[in-house]
Design a protein around this motif. Sequence first.
Motif, short mmCIF file in Angstrom:
data_model
loop_
_atom_site.label_atom_id
_atom_site.label_comp_id
_atom_site.label_asym_id
_atom_site.label_seq_id
_atom_site.Cartn_x
_atom_site.Cartn_y
_atom_site.Cartn_z
N THR A 340 0.93 -1.20 -0.16
CA THR A 340 0.01 0.18 0.00
C THR A 340 0.77 1.16 0.01
O THR A 340 0.70 2.24 -0.66
N PHE A 341 1.86 1.23 0.83
CA PHE A 341 2.91 2.50 0.98
C PHE A 341 4.39 1.94 1.02
O PHE A 341 4.83 1.97 2.06
N PRO A 342 4.73 1.08 -0.03
CA PRO A 342 6.21 0.92 -0.02
C PRO A 342 7.18 1.69 -0.25
O PRO A 342 6.96 3.05 -0.74
N TYR A 343 8.50 1.61 -0.58
CA TYR A 343 9.37 2.41 -0.88
C TYR A 343 9.25 2.41 -2.40
O TYR A 343 8.44 1.58 -2.99
N SER A 344 9.82 3.08 -3.10
CA SER A 344 10.00 3.09 -4.55
C SER A 344 10.07 1.92 -4.99
O SER A 344 9.75 1.58 -6.36
N TRP A 345 10.97 0.99 -4.62
CA TRP A 345 11.39 -0.27 -5.40
C TRP A 345 10.26 -1.25 -4.95
O TRP A 345 10.29 -2.40 -5.66
N GLY A 346 9.15 -0.97 -4.25
CA GLY A 346 7.82 -2.01 -3.71
C GLY A 346 8.50 -2.94 -3.00
O GLY A 346 8.92 -2.61 -1.88
N GLY A 347 8.17 -4.36 -3.15
CA GLY A 347 8.64 -5.38 -2.37
C GLY A 347 8.25 -5.28 -0.93
O GLY A 347 8.81 -6.00 -0.10
N SER A 348 6.75 -5.12 -0.93
CA SER A 348 5.99 -5.15 0.40
C SER A 348 6.84 -4.33 1.49
O SER A 348 6.66 -4.85 2.54
N SER A 349 7.46 -3.45 1.05
CA SER A 349 8.46 -2.75 2.23
C SER A 349 7.68 -1.63 2.72
O SER A 349 8.12 -0.40 2.97
N ASP A 350 6.41 -1.85 2.91
CA ASP A 350 5.50 -0.93 3.96
C ASP A 350 5.93 -0.57 5.37
O ASP A 350 6.17 0.67 5.60
N ILE A 351 6.39 -1.46 5.98
CA ILE A 351 6.88 -1.22 7.53
C ILE A 351 8.33 -1.30 7.43
O ILE A 351 8.75 -2.87 7.41
N ASP A 352 9.22 -0.72 7.82
CA ASP A 352 10.71 -0.77 7.94
C ASP A 352 11.12 -0.44 9.30
O ASP A 352 10.92 0.45 9.99
N LEU A 353 11.27 -1.59 10.03
CA LEU A 353 12.08 -1.73 11.29
C LEU A 353 13.41 -1.32 11.41
O LEU A 353 14.37 -1.81 10.69
N MET A 354 13.94 -0.69 12.65
CA MET A 354 15.31 -0.33 12.43
C MET A 354 15.91 0.16 13.82
O MET A 354 14.66 0.37 14.94
N ALA A 355 17.27 0.24 14.33
CA ALA A 355 17.54 0.79 15.53
C ALA A 355 18.74 1.53 15.48
O ALA A 355 19.65 1.42 14.33
N THR A 366 0.63 5.90 6.89
CA THR A 366 -0.87 5.71 6.86
C THR A 366 -1.70 6.49 6.02
O THR A 366 -1.24 7.54 5.38
N ILE A 367 -3.09 6.14 5.79
CA ILE A 367 -3.76 6.63 5.17
C ILE A 367 -3.99 8.31 5.38
O ILE A 367 -4.03 9.29 5.17
N GLN A 368 -4.07 8.28 7.12
CA GLN A 368 -4.20 9.61 7.51
C GLN A 368 -3.21 10.62 7.35
O GLN A 368 -3.48 11.84 7.35
N ASN A 369 -2.04 9.86 7.10
CA ASN A 369 -0.93 11.00 6.90
C ASN A 369 -0.71 10.96 5.53
O ASN A 369 0.46 11.50 4.85
N ALA A 370 -1.53 10.52 4.56
CA ALA A 370 -1.62 10.75 3.01
C ALA A 370 -0.12 10.40 2.68
O ALA A 370 0.08 10.76 1.30
N GLY A 371 0.08 9.07 2.93
CA GLY A 371 1.38 8.45 2.23
C GLY A 371 2.60 9.14 2.67
O GLY A 371 3.63 8.65 2.06
N ASN A 372 2.73 10.17 3.80
CA ASN A 372 3.94 10.47 4.08
C ASN A 372 4.77 9.46 4.96
O ASN A 372 3.94 8.79 5.82
N ILE A 373 5.96 9.76 5.16
CA ILE A 373 6.79 8.71 6.02
C ILE A 373 6.53 9.11 7.49
O ILE A 373 6.50 10.38 7.93
N VAL A 374 6.05 8.20 8.17
CA VAL A 374 5.80 8.31 9.82
C VAL A 374 6.82 7.75 10.60
O VAL A 374 7.27 6.44 10.05
N ILE A 375 7.31 8.06 11.64
CA ILE A 375 8.44 7.63 12.47
C ILE A 375 7.66 7.25 13.63
O ILE A 375 7.25 8.51 14.32
#
Length: 482
Positions: A340-355, A366-375
């Motif tokens: 729904t909201f992946p990175y430009s390369w696609g690949g189901s990269s909607d949720i990116d976990l990191m540390a 999210t849809i509420q954030n109009a597709g903008n990146i949320v942290i």
Amino acid sequence: MTVPLLKIGAVLSTMAMVTNWMSQTLPSLVGLNGTTISRGGTSEKITLFPSPEEGWQIYSSAQDPDGKCVCTVVAPAQSMCTRDPRSRQLRQLMEKVQNISQSMEVLHLRTERDLQYITKTGSLVSEVNSKLKVASESTRTLDPKSFQELKDKVNQLLPLLPVLEQYKTDARMVVKLKEEVRNLSLVLLAIQEEMGAYDYEELQQRVLLLEARLHACMQKLGCGKLTGVSNPITIRASGSRFGSWMTDTMIPSSDNRVWSMDGYYKGRRVLEYRTLNDFMKGQNFVQHLLPHPWAGTGHVVYNGSLYYNKYQSNIIIKYHFRSRSVLVQRSLNGAGYNNTFPYSWGGSSDIDLMADENGLWAVYTTIQNAGNIVISRLEPQSLEVLQTWDTGYPKRSAGESFMICGTLYVTNSHLAGAKIYFAYYTNSSSYEYTDIPFHNQYSHISMLDYNPRERVLYTWNNGHQVLYNVTLFHVIKTSGDA
């Protein structure tokens, strides 16, 4: 004459073994790697086996508030010198050369001594042979019995003549081999001078001291702002075009395990390698079969557990490696999934976990954030969302992203020509556009994550596992700072 013959045979047998060692075993020992050493108008080609960890270094720089560079620290990765085969092999080779030199010296002395004896024996053979010839011409000077005895003695001595000639040849070979060993020792000394003037143990102690000083320095420097990315360091080419690989971002540096997850959807197989070197060789690994398949490549290993996005859902799963069980799973409310909201390369990269240095994060939209990146910063035990920021940057326009010191850095593309284009600072809820280049060597990045423990970027680039060192701008803390 039986004893001299046995003595000659023993010496010749020893010389044959030494010659065989020099012609077969020694060349394989000197297989050290394309370095040419010139000495006295001649050049010797010596090969040095490259270290697997060669080039993987820790970069850290310090600057004062005015931007003046105070210091830059470049140090080997931990325990690199203890694993570096060049120093170990050079040391072993020097010992081998020393041993063979001593053996050759003993053999040479023994050869010289026995050669004198054999030379005298040869003179005796010639003298007896001459007398026999005289006696043969005038048989009246000898009675038949004496003549037969003389003839028998000569017959016993005659086999020594070809042995003597062969012995002289082998003696010259010993001298030649001694010269070759001497030349090899000179070349090895030249290599040793090139590699450094310090003794191996002393060098190792200096590296350990430097590591301790480096970690102390990095603790003093604390967090910093990204100012540069090194050239790529290709660790391995394996797997499909898409995937992820990582080390633990939090555990002590003595734990060198590496995890690899091939593919971007429906995968369940996680390979755990004992060390980076094992990962490079594809050996010494165990397999974890996840109870639920993953989506995307935005996984992270944090304090002994794998955090990943469950396939076709916005659920985050915490899988504990030691117990091989799911400790907790929680839905990330409102987060898009299934491309729904992946990175430009696609690949189901909607949720990116990191540390990073500040903890565990989720980057999504999210849809509420109009597709903008949320942290969102997550609580590692419960996966509860502690705080959330809206960056205003459209996620579909981002190639990949990573967190360093509470700042999200976003690349403008996943293809060739990409650069770090955008930075969002969670500490001030502000952003800026940046222009930090990095070499996208294989032209298709599907995973890019920062490891705060090692201060390097891990990348899966078109089936290649690649590292980048980073340089951070630090404001040095003095003892008077709060």
